[in-house]
Enzyme design. Structure first.
Site, mmCIF file in Angstrom:
data_model
loop_
_atom_site.group_PDB
_atom_site.id
_atom_site.type_symbol
_atom_site.label_atom_id
_atom_site.label_comp_id
_atom_site.label_asym_id
_atom_site.label_seq_id
_atom_site.Cartn_x
_atom_site.Cartn_y
_atom_site.Cartn_z
ATOM 1 N N LYS A 176 -7.168 -56.467 31.132
ATOM 2 C CA LYS A 176 -7.921 -56.112 32.332
ATOM 3 C C LYS A 176 -7.056 -56.516 33.516
ATOM 4 C CE LYS A 176 -10.434 -57.107 35.343
ATOM 5 N NZ LYS A 176 -10.047 -56.914 36.767
ATOM 6 N N GLU A 252 -4.162 -70.238 32.905
ATOM 7 C CA GLU A 252 -3.191 -70.610 33.949
ATOM 8 C C GLU A 252 -3.907 -70.406 35.270
ATOM 9 O OE1 GLU A 252 0.166 -68.172 32.903
ATOM 10 O OE2 GLU A 252 0.573 -69.369 31.137
ATOM 11 N N CYS A 286 1.456 -68.820 42.336
ATOM 12 C CA CYS A 286 0.649 -69.974 41.925
ATOM 13 C C CYS A 286 1.446 -71.271 42.018
ATOM 14 C CB CYS A 286 0.148 -69.780 40.512
ATOM 15 S SG CYS A 286 1.486 -69.447 39.356
ATOM 16 N N GLU A 388 -6.621 -74.419 47.708
ATOM 17 C CA GLU A 388 -5.558 -73.428 47.566
ATOM 18 C C GLU A 388 -5.797 -72.279 48.549
ATOM 19 O OE1 GLU A 388 -5.600 -70.820 44.093
ATOM 20 O OE2 GLU A 388 -3.471 -71.202 43.837
HETATM 21 P P1 NAD Z 1 -9.093 -64.169 40.399
HETATM 22 O O1 NAD Z 1 -9.523 -65.320 39.579
HETATM 23 O O2 NAD Z 1 -9.914 -63.759 41.553
HETATM 24 O O3 NAD Z 1 -8.983 -62.854 39.495
HETATM 25 C C1 NAD Z 1 -8.139 -62.812 38.363
HETATM 26 C C2 NAD Z 1 -8.667 -61.776 37.393
HETATM 27 O O4 NAD Z 1 -9.926 -62.216 36.888
HETATM 28 C C3 NAD Z 1 -8.908 -60.401 38.002
HETATM 29 O O5 NAD Z 1 -8.483 -59.426 37.083
HETATM 30 C C4 NAD Z 1 -10.415 -60.382 38.189
HETATM 31 O O6 NAD Z 1 -10.952 -59.073 38.173
HETATM 32 C C5 NAD Z 1 -10.875 -61.168 36.981
HETATM 33 N N1 NAD Z 1 -12.205 -61.776 37.093
HETATM 34 C C6 NAD Z 1 -12.807 -62.277 38.186
HETATM 35 N N2 NAD Z 1 -14.018 -62.790 37.873
HETATM 36 C C7 NAD Z 1 -14.174 -62.620 36.530
HETATM 37 C C8 NAD Z 1 -15.209 -62.951 35.605
HETATM 38 N N3 NAD Z 1 -16.325 -63.562 35.992
HETATM 39 N N4 NAD Z 1 -15.029 -62.626 34.314
HETATM 40 C C9 NAD Z 1 -13.896 -62.025 33.892
HETATM 41 N N5 NAD Z 1 -12.888 -61.681 34.724
HETATM 42 C C10 NAD Z 1 -13.022 -61.986 36.026
HETATM 43 O O7 NAD Z 1 -7.594 -64.476 40.826
HETATM 44 P P2 NAD Z 1 -6.659 -63.609 41.785
HETATM 45 O O8 NAD Z 1 -7.183 -63.715 43.168
HETATM 46 O O9 NAD Z 1 -6.455 -62.260 41.182
HETATM 47 O O10 NAD Z 1 -5.261 -64.385 41.663
HETATM 48 C C11 NAD Z 1 -4.936 -65.483 42.442
HETATM 49 C C12 NAD Z 1 -5.214 -66.770 41.712
HETATM 50 O O11 NAD Z 1 -4.474 -66.785 40.492
HETATM 51 C C13 NAD Z 1 -4.773 -67.997 42.439
HETATM 52 O O12 NAD Z 1 -5.740 -68.989 42.292
HETATM 53 C C14 NAD Z 1 -3.493 -68.418 41.732
HETATM 54 O O13 NAD Z 1 -3.166 -69.768 41.838
HETATM 55 C C15 NAD Z 1 -3.819 -68.035 40.348
HETATM 56 N N6 NAD Z 1 -2.587 -67.878 39.564
HETATM 57 C C16 NAD Z 1 -2.251 -68.848 38.657
HETATM 58 C C17 NAD Z 1 -1.064 -68.732 37.936
HETATM 59 C C18 NAD Z 1 -0.646 -69.793 36.951
HETATM 60 O O14 NAD Z 1 0.267 -69.529 36.181
HETATM 61 N N7 NAD Z 1 -1.261 -70.955 36.936
HETATM 62 C C19 NAD Z 1 -0.242 -67.630 38.138
HETATM 63 C C20 NAD Z 1 -0.626 -66.674 39.081
HETATM 64 C C21 NAD Z 1 -1.809 -66.801 39.785
#
Ligand code: NAD
Length: 484
Positions: A176, A252, A286, A388
């Protein structure tokens, strides 16, 4: 305009529920995303289950390895299309997409394919009470159907970082992608078909999170494990979904990473390194640094130098010459980041550089542009220091002693990464051991060896991926005990 359809069992599936995909550079409508409903998510998971029991599950490891090499080669063959797709979704500079996102997207298949060819297995000889022996040996088997939920900041790179090892270990996947970046995951479906990966091994369902494809996928009872990269709060919701059926998760999550600069550091390298960590990919990494702690003797000089760097970026279209900073991913995300810019002023920050929205020329003014920003003078309790932001910004505070730097760096619920800048080898090692993080870089940042463990401490993640560590999640370790 592109139609982003779901990729299920090797076929393209449209739905009558669509939403817009916009280019963050100028807010132009570039595509329509076909949102997967219950039926499509169910079809994708069932296709993945069938492939596991069918042709994919029957392949020899060597055949799987060869197919995954062909996938990597297929990405490289269509390199320009992948770069253009990533650029259109994210607005990131051409240089970044062509040097980082797409090459790493391909490499993620090769490195894990090669790894599974060479995994050793444990064996133990047991002396039994009857004077005989038993031989125990471990067998790694695929976990099953893996749900892969991805963010938008490094779309192909972070997705293949999970799909590569999942497929190498013999699993099948339903991906997804983020609702903001559907393009490269969709394009990868074409590559899978081109190189002959059997239908159902790689599936893509589009949509949002709550109440949409993301939640439907994580709640589907035939999904055997969920790997997720995204915000910590989303991780909490996914963990609750995974609790039903006791499915394992690999997470992650977010970070609020510290960069720590000692007075004995190579000054120019430290400034350049922290500038990358704070501003690369418009701060949407991230591992990025939003909190910088600088030892007092070089504090003023460092603040001036980083402020100059922040003012020196060239913003513009991804392929315009010299452009080294793109917009944020969306207007929605810019509203969030600008909320923190306002909060910093309210909390009494000194704005060293940036702090608002840049004047962009006609044609770009509607994009999600934002100024790279440097602050000083905030209390550590400010939300700007604690939460963040995920934008091109950082706060710089002074410190005096090593102990103080450790205490400041560790004073957050997150624990993803840190970068430390020093020429003292003792300081370097002590910091590496004292910082509560999953990854600690010394005199570097985002220097990745894909064989090493990657993941976050505290609220920044669960589990480690990378090299053999990925096997912990993507395989079950079965013990076979043979009485001799
Ligand atoms: P997000 O959590 O808003 O969304 C990530 C994904 O999860 C999207 O595909 C979204 O549609 C899906 N999603 C959201 N709610 C959901 C639910 N209830 N059930 C299932 N899926 C759901 O994150 P984002 O805004 O896309 O990305 C930024 C975040 O990602 C930041 O917090 C960043 O730190 C983190 N990040 C972490 C790493 C790491 O390796 N630790 C790497 C990249 C990004």
């Amino acid at each position: 305009m592109t139609d982003f359809r779901n990729f299920i069992n090797g076929e393209w599936v449209a739905t009558n529920q669509t939403f817009d995909n916009r280019d963050p550079v100028d807010n132009r409508l570039i595509g329509r995303i076909h949102e997967a409903g219950d039926a499509e998510v169910d079809a994708a998971v069932r296709a993945a289950k069938a492939a596991l029991r069918g042709p994919w599950g029957k392949l020899k490891t060597q055949q799987r390895v060869e197919l995954l090499h062909a996938v990597a080669d297929g990405i490289i063959r269509r390199f320009d299309e992948f770069v253009d797709a990533e650029i259109a979704d994210t607005g990131k500079p051409y240089d970044l997409a062509s040097h980082l996102d797409i090459p790493r997207g391909a490499a993620n298949f090769k490195i894990f394919a090669d790894l599974v060819r060479n995994i050793p297995n444990e064996t133990f000889d047991l002396e039994t009470p009857d004077g005989g022996h038993a031989l125990n040996y471990g067998v790694r088997v695929p976990r099953g159907v893996i749900g892969v939920i991805c963010p938008w900041n490094l779309p192909l790179l972070l997705m293949t970082w999970k799909v590569g090892p999942a497929l190498a270990c013999g699993n099948t996947v339903v991906v997804k992608p983020s609702e903001d970046t559907p393009a490269t995951a969709t394009l990868l479906g074409e590559v899978m078909n081109e190189v002959g990966v059997p239908p159902g091994v790689y599936n893509v369902v589009h949509g949002r999170g709550p109440g949409s494809a993301g939640e439907k996928l994580t709640r589907h009872p035939l999904v055997d494990g969920i790997t997720f990269t995204g915000e910590t709060r989303t991780g909490e919701a996914i963990m609750q979904a995974a609790a039903v059926g006791v499915r394992p998760v690999s997470f992650e999550l977010g970070g609020k990473n510290a960069g720590i600069v000692f007075a004995d550091a190579d000054f120019d390298k430290a400034v350049a390194g922290i500038a990358r960590a704070a501003f690369d990919n418009t701060g949407q990494v991230c591992l990025g640094t939003e909190r910088v702690y600088v030892q007092r003797p070089i504090f003023d000089r460092f603040v001036a130098a980083l402020g100059e760097r922040a003012r020196g970026f060239k913003l513009g279209r991804p392929k315009d010459p010299g452009v080294n900073l793109g917009p944020l991913i969306s207007q929605r995300h810019r509203d969030k980041v600008l909320g923190y810019y306002a909060r910093a002023r309210e909390d009494g920050a000194t704005v060293v550089a940036g702090g608002g929205v840049p004047d962009m020329p006609d044609g770009l003014a509607a994009g999600a542009w934002i100024q790279p920003t440097v602050w000083t003078g905030l209390p550590e309790s400010s939300a700007v220091i604690q939460q963040e932001i995920f934008g091109p910004c950082c706060h710089i505070a002074p410190f005096d002693t090593e102990e103080e730097a450790v205490a400041l760096a560790n004073a957050t619920p997150y624990g993803l990464a840190a970068s430390v800048w020093t020429s003292n080898v003792g300081t370097a090692h002590r910091m590496g051991q004292a910082l509560e993080v999953g990854i600690c870089w010394i005199n570097s940042w985002f220097l990745r060896d894909l064989r090493t463990a990657f993941g976050g401490a505290k609220q920044s993640g669960i589990g480690r991926e990378g090299g053999v560590h990925s096997l912990e999640f993507y395989t079950e370790l079965r013990n076979v005990c043979v009485k001799l």
